[in-house]
Structures are given as C-alpha cells and as structure tokens.
Design an enzyme around this catalytic site. Structure first.
Site, short mmCIF file in Angstrom:
data_model
loop_
_atom_site.label_atom_id
_atom_site.label_comp_id
_atom_site.label_asym_id
_atom_site.label_seq_id
_atom_site.Cartn_x
_atom_site.Cartn_y
_atom_site.Cartn_z
N ASP A 208 0.85 -1.18 0.00
CA ASP A 208 0.00 0.00 0.00
C ASP A 208 0.89 1.24 0.00
O ASP A 208 1.82 1.33 0.81
CB ASP A 208 -0.87 -0.02 1.27
CG ASP A 208 -2.29 0.42 1.00
OD1 ASP A 208 -2.47 1.54 0.50
OD2 ASP A 208 -3.22 -0.35 1.31
N ASP B 215 -3.11 4.67 -2.25
CA ASP B 215 -4.15 5.24 -1.41
C ASP B 215 -4.57 6.63 -1.88
O ASP B 215 -3.70 7.49 -2.12
CB ASP B 215 -3.59 5.32 0.02
CG ASP B 215 -4.63 5.62 1.06
OD1 ASP B 215 -5.56 4.80 1.19
OD2 ASP B 215 -4.52 6.66 1.73
N GLU C 244 -6.41 4.19 -5.92
CA GLU C 244 -7.71 4.42 -5.30
C GLU C 244 -8.15 5.85 -5.62
O GLU C 244 -7.42 6.80 -5.36
CB GLU C 244 -7.62 4.23 -3.78
CG GLU C 244 -8.97 4.29 -3.11
CD GLU C 244 -8.91 4.55 -1.61
OE1 GLU C 244 -9.83 4.14 -0.91
OE2 GLU C 244 -7.93 5.19 -1.14
N HIS D 195 -11.36 -3.28 3.06
CA HIS D 195 -11.25 -2.93 4.48
C HIS D 195 -12.02 -1.66 4.85
O HIS D 195 -12.11 -1.33 6.02
CB HIS D 195 -9.77 -2.76 4.84
CG HIS D 195 -9.16 -1.58 4.12
ND1 HIS D 195 -8.99 -1.55 2.76
CD2 HIS D 195 -8.72 -0.39 4.58
CE1 HIS D 195 -8.47 -0.38 2.41
NE2 HIS D 195 -8.29 0.34 3.50
N ASP D 196 -12.54 -0.94 3.86
CA ASP D 196 -13.29 0.29 4.13
C ASP D 196 -14.79 0.12 3.91
O ASP D 196 -15.53 1.11 3.96
CB ASP D 196 -12.83 1.41 3.18
CG ASP D 196 -11.41 1.87 3.46
OD1 ASP D 196 -10.98 1.79 4.62
OD2 ASP D 196 -10.74 2.32 2.50
C1 GLC Z 1 -8.13 5.17 2.03
C2 GLC Z 1 -7.93 3.94 2.87
C3 GLC Z 1 -8.58 4.17 4.19
C4 GLC Z 1 -7.92 5.34 4.85
C5 GLC Z 1 -7.90 6.57 3.96
C6 GLC Z 1 -6.92 7.59 4.44
O1 GLC Z 1 -9.43 5.43 1.70
O2 GLC Z 1 -8.39 2.81 2.19
O3 GLC Z 1 -8.56 3.03 5.01
O4 GLC Z 1 -8.61 5.66 6.03
O5 GLC Z 1 -7.53 6.28 2.65
O6 GLC Z 1 -5.61 7.13 4.26
#
Ligand code: GLC
Length: 586
Positions: free
Chosen positions: A103, A217, A270, A344-345
């Site tokens: 990540d 991320d 992402e 995970h979110d």
């Molecule tokens: C992304 C991650 C999440 C995190 C956020 C800030 O959305 O997947 O878990 O809280 O970024 O880093």
C-alpha cells in the site's frame, strides 16, 4: 487461441487477495494480527489459488487510522513484526508464484513522520513539505473551528473526510495545516518537487526489495486546486467530494510513471469521489500518460450510502449494473477494470448486496460469480471466500474505527443525532469495522485468530462460518471460490472476452455474455444471476441459446432438477433464489 490484438498482462489474468494484517492472524497473542501470522497462512492462500496479495499498510505508524498514518515508510510497525519477517513473507509468497503489492500512502503522512516534525519546526529544508496557511479573521468568514487562537478561523471551509474541519492549528509553527483525513494525517505538498523526489525514491526502494506493485491510497487527491478555493457550493468543499482529480494530478502521476513505474508492475490507484469522469480514468490508465494498471472507483459503493455514517439510501440492481456497464464500456478499448464489492473500508458484500440470512451461502457464491466473470481483475477481501458477514454491533464501545466514531460523536454532541440507538441500523450497515473483524479460522476461541484479547470483536457466527468448516465441505463458498479462480486460468474468455449485458433495466436478474473471437472460432459464455429470494424465469434472446451448451459452474447442486442444460436449449431459464449459472455456449 485468441487473436493477436489482445494486450496480455499477468495482472489481467490474476486474482488479487487483500490482506488486512491487523485482522488476519495473530501469532504473538497481543490480539493484533502480524506478519508471521500471514507467513503461517501462505499455504492457505496458495491452496485457494490466488496470484497476488495486496497487503494493507504495515509500516511504522502510531495507528490513528490503522496504519494509514505512516511515520516511517522504510520500517515495519512493531506490532506487526520486523523487516526480516516481511522479507520472509515476500520469499514465501514468491516461492509459490504469488506476487506481493504494497500500500502506497502518499497523500499524507503521520504527524509523527520526521518530515512533519521538521516542517512544523520551520526547518527550511522541510517547511514546504506540507500545506501550511495562515488563519482568517473569524468575524469575516462564515466558518469556524473549535481549536485555534481566539478570533481565528481556518484558512478555508473544507471538511475532513472523517468529519470536522480539514485544518488544524499548530502551536509550534503558529499556522494551520491541511489534513483531508484525521488531524494526525497532514497532507503532503506535492507542488514541492522535493516531496516528489522523496516519494519516488521510497517507491524505488521497495521495488528494489522485490515487490510487484502498489495499491495507491487516495491517489487522486494529491493535487490540490490552485488557491484552495472556498465556495461552500464548490465540489471541493465537503466530505466525499474533496479535491479530487486536481489540476496537476496527471502531471504528478506521469512523472511517477516516467521515473519509477513499469508495465510489469501491478499498480492500482484508489480514486475518491462520487464519480470519476471517464476522460480522467483513461489518462490514469494510459501507459503513455499516468500508466496505472487499474483504478478503484467508488460509484457502486456510494449507491446505498447516505451522506453521513448514520444515513442509508436504497439501492437497486439496475443501478448497480449501470455502474459496472458504464465502466466496462468506458474502458473497452483502453484501460482495464478492477472488480470489487468489499474491502477494508466497506461493509461485507454478502450483507450488503446479498442475503446474509437464509441464502448466505448461495448469495456469497453468486456475488463471487459476478466478480470473477465480469471483465477486469477480481479482488477478494479476506474472509469473502468464507462468506463472512457484517457484525452485530450493539453499542459505540464495539467500534474502533475513527471514520465511524468521530463523525458520530461529533453529530451526537452537536445534537444532529440523538444517540447511537437512534441510528443503530444505519451505522451497523455502513461501518468500516464490519470488514475489520478477525478472520474466522475455526469455531474455537476467538475463531482461532488469537490466543489473546482480539482488538475488535469476533463475529458470533464463527461456529458456522470459518475456514475449517468451509474447507471440510465440498459445497462451501470456499470451494466454489477456488473453482472460480481456476476457471480464469482455463478460459481466456473469462479474462479477455467482451462483455455484453442483457436486460440492463431488470432489477432482479443480472445476465450477460462474454465473447472472445479466436482463430478457432468464438468462445462464448452466458452468465445468469438471480439477485432475489424468489424463483425467477428468464427468457433468453434467440442468439444466446444453445443446444450444445454446458454448465461450467453454478451455485446449486448440479444433480437433478431442474435440467439446466435443456433449459438453455429452450432459452428459458428457471433460476432459484440467488442462483448463479455460468454456461459455456460453445
Ligand atoms: C483510504 C484507505 C482508508 C484510509 C484513507 C486515508 O481510503 O483505504 O482506510 O482511512 O484512505 O488514508
């Protein structure tokens, strides 16, 4: 064999398995998963047949946001183990032909990262590593903050994704810094070329260690709009619509592409926001521009999410289909899709899009069928292969996630929400903690996850839903997932075939064909999925029936009634509740 115009890539032919280390497997009894715990389960992953592991952050972090607040990009969090443990994990995976992607969290760091410590102290080398601004006169603006010097308001009205203002006042530097997430996650200033140098060097350092790619991320937040505009109606204000796809984002990523990326790596960005315009998506994925392999958008994840953690919207199957259809169409000739329904979110997919009661098993398999037969690379989130469900949270004490607790506590304090009980159903359904409960390895104490006290509750359904039970039963979700994964290895059409949706407006059935023209003729599949608790009849168009078709995989026992092959020949399918069928049309 397929025509020569297919752009073959290993990452298109792969299935990715996401490991959230905190909740995967604990070997030292502290209640928190660790890297030796993943090493212990590498054979498990190999048996399942996955090709790639995506590891959520394992770097040194004070854990304000479970590792997404990184204090040192080049060391491993003590709770998770050591660099030697990580190296062993990489070796164990690679020796079984499983790749590893890490990540990459570079929109922000932890406030405990040494860059931030030096930046807040005004060290000239680091002072511009973050986004610092002076406050505004509180009497002249319409927004405010509870912290900060009397009479001062933050530089603009932006909100953090986790609730509250996106600015925090720093006593030492006597200025405000931007944090689009938690106050302990200051945003890096990508305008500063030295920040980019540091990030690219760090990426190179991990590639040199032998990793196979990165999941990036919130990567479409790295470029902030010029002047940090402040119209409260502007899409740049407010949660879920932060400063996405900013003016220099493609320039920064193209520089990353040129300096460190390679088509042989799997990179998946992402991308936050209610919608990613397709022109942006194509640029993110164009090998001659930003060069990412894939992206994660959120369009399907926002269908049933209200604006706040305590709000829900209704979703319809036709809306879900429309999102996937738009993306398949948008990236038909350029780019490549990622396929996911949870991570995970996000809450567990079987509780969200399936039926986690009577038809838990069938609907978990149906959703798996969808993910593994659309065009794109499937991502399995740990426990999905068992049909793990949401958790029955009873009180605020059951949660750990800042993104659940902070907005809710703020809203209760501000009187917007009466109490947790008043919004319990929605919060339960939405919370990220649903995904983060420990993986259920057995029916034993703490589901075999830890000998200690788990950091987050173990789902009480561990007796029924766990790896041991699933592996012992040939009809389980686990065995079905294994079959789905191997289908991808056997049939090129599963990976590269064109996707053609049938009945796009139907709210019960999702059906489509996949077609690949080869020098030996067409390979063609029909996928039919019943998203309901009732039997349903599906009349097929003439050109998708077949007298010689065969069922490749289905989620009801193959024997007996109804005769699925003659139904195909007659063009009249009778699908049982949550039934999924994949036919080879020949
Ligand atoms: C992304 C991650 C999440 C995190 C956020 C800030 O959305 O997947 O878990 O809280 O970024 O880093």
């Amino acid at each position: 064999m397929p025509d020569g115009d297919i752009e073959r890539r290993w990452w298109k032919e792969s299935v990715v398995y996401q490991v959230y280390p905190r909740s995967f497997n604990d070997t030292d009894g502290d209640g928190v998963g660790d890297i030796p715990g993943i090493v212990e389960k590498v054979d498990y992953l190999d048996d399942l047949g996955v090709d790639v592991v995506w590891l959520n952050p394992v770097y040194d972090s004070p854990n304000a946001d479970n590792g997404y607040d990184i204090a040192d990009y080049r060391s491993i969090m003590d709770e998770f183990g050591t660099m030697a443990d990580w190296e062993e994990l990489l070796d164990e995976l690679h020796s079984r032909d499983i790749k590893l992607i890490m990540d990459l969290v570079v929109n922000h760091t932890s406030d405990e990262h040494e860059w931030f410590v030096d930046s807040r102290a005004g060290d000239p080398e680091y002072e511009d590593f973050y986004i610092w601004r002076d406050g505004r006169d509180a009497d002249e603006v319409s927004w405010s903050a509870t912290e900060g010097p009397a009479g001062e308001a933050p530089p603009n009205a932006w909100k953090s994704y986790f609730g509250g203002p996106a600015w925090a006042y720093d006593e030492e530097r006597e200025a405000w810094y931007l944090h689009l997430f938690d106050v302990k996650q200051p945003d890096l200033n990508w305008e500063n070329p030295r920040v980019r140098d540091e990030v690219f060097e760090m990426m190179e350092w991990w590639f040199d260690k032998g990793i196979d790619g990165f999941r990036m991320d919130v990567i479409n937040l790295i470029s902030k709009p010029e002047g940090l505009p402040n119209d409260p109606d502007d899409p740049f204000c407010g949660a879920m619509t932060g400063p996405t796809n900013g003016p220099r984002v493609h320039e920064f990523l193209a520089e990353m592409n040129e300096r460190v990326l390679d088509r042989e790596y799997l990179t998946v960005g992402e991308m936050l926001g209610p919608e990613i315009p397709m022109e942006h998506a194509r640029r993110y994925l164009d090998p001659d521009e930003d060069g990412l392999s894939m992206l994660f958008h959120f369009e399907h994840m926002l269908l049933d999410r209200g604006d706040n953690i305590w709000e829900r919207d209704e979703w319809a199957l036709s809306d879900l289909k429309a999102v996937f259809n738009r993306w398949d169409d948008g990236l038909k000739t350029e780019g490549w899709n990622s396929l996911y329904l949870n991570n995970h979110d996000q809450p567990r997919m079987v509780s969200r899009f399936g039926n986690d009661g009577e038809y838990r098993r069938e609907s978990a398999k149906l959703l798996g069928t969808l993910l593994h037969t659309l065009r794109g690379t499937p991502y399995i989130y740990q426990g999905e292969e068992l049909g793990m469900t949401n958790y029955p949270f009873e009180s605020l004490d059951d949660f750990r996630d800042v993104d659940t607790l902070r907005p809710l506590e703020n809203a209760i304090e501000a009187g917007e929400v009466d109490s947790f009980d008043a919004v319990k159903e929605a919060v339960r359904a939405n919370s990220r903690d649903n995904a983060r409960t420990p993986v259920q390895w057995s029916a034993g104490p703490n589901a075999g996850f830890t000998d200690g006290e788990p950091w987050l509750g173990v789902n009480p359904n561990k007796g029924e839903v766990n790896v041991e039970t699933e592996r012992a039963d040939e009809d389980s979700v686990w065995h079905y997932y294994r079959d789905l994964i191997s289908l991808r290895k056997e049939y090129d059409v599963v990976v590269y075939g064109e996707y053609d949706p049938l009945f796009p407006d139907d709210d019960t059935v999702w059906a489509y064909t996949r077609t690949l023209s080869t020098t030996d003729g067409d390979e063609r599949l029909l996928v039919a999925l019943n998203f309901s608790d009732d039997d349903v009849a599906v009349g097929l168009p003439d050109d998708v029936t077949s007298d010689e078709g065969a069922l490749l995989i289905g989620n009801y026992p193959a024997d007996g009634d109804p005769d699925v092959v003659s139904e195909l020949a007659a063009g009249d399918l009778r699908l049982r509740p949550w039934e999924a069928r994949v036919y080879d049309l020949r």
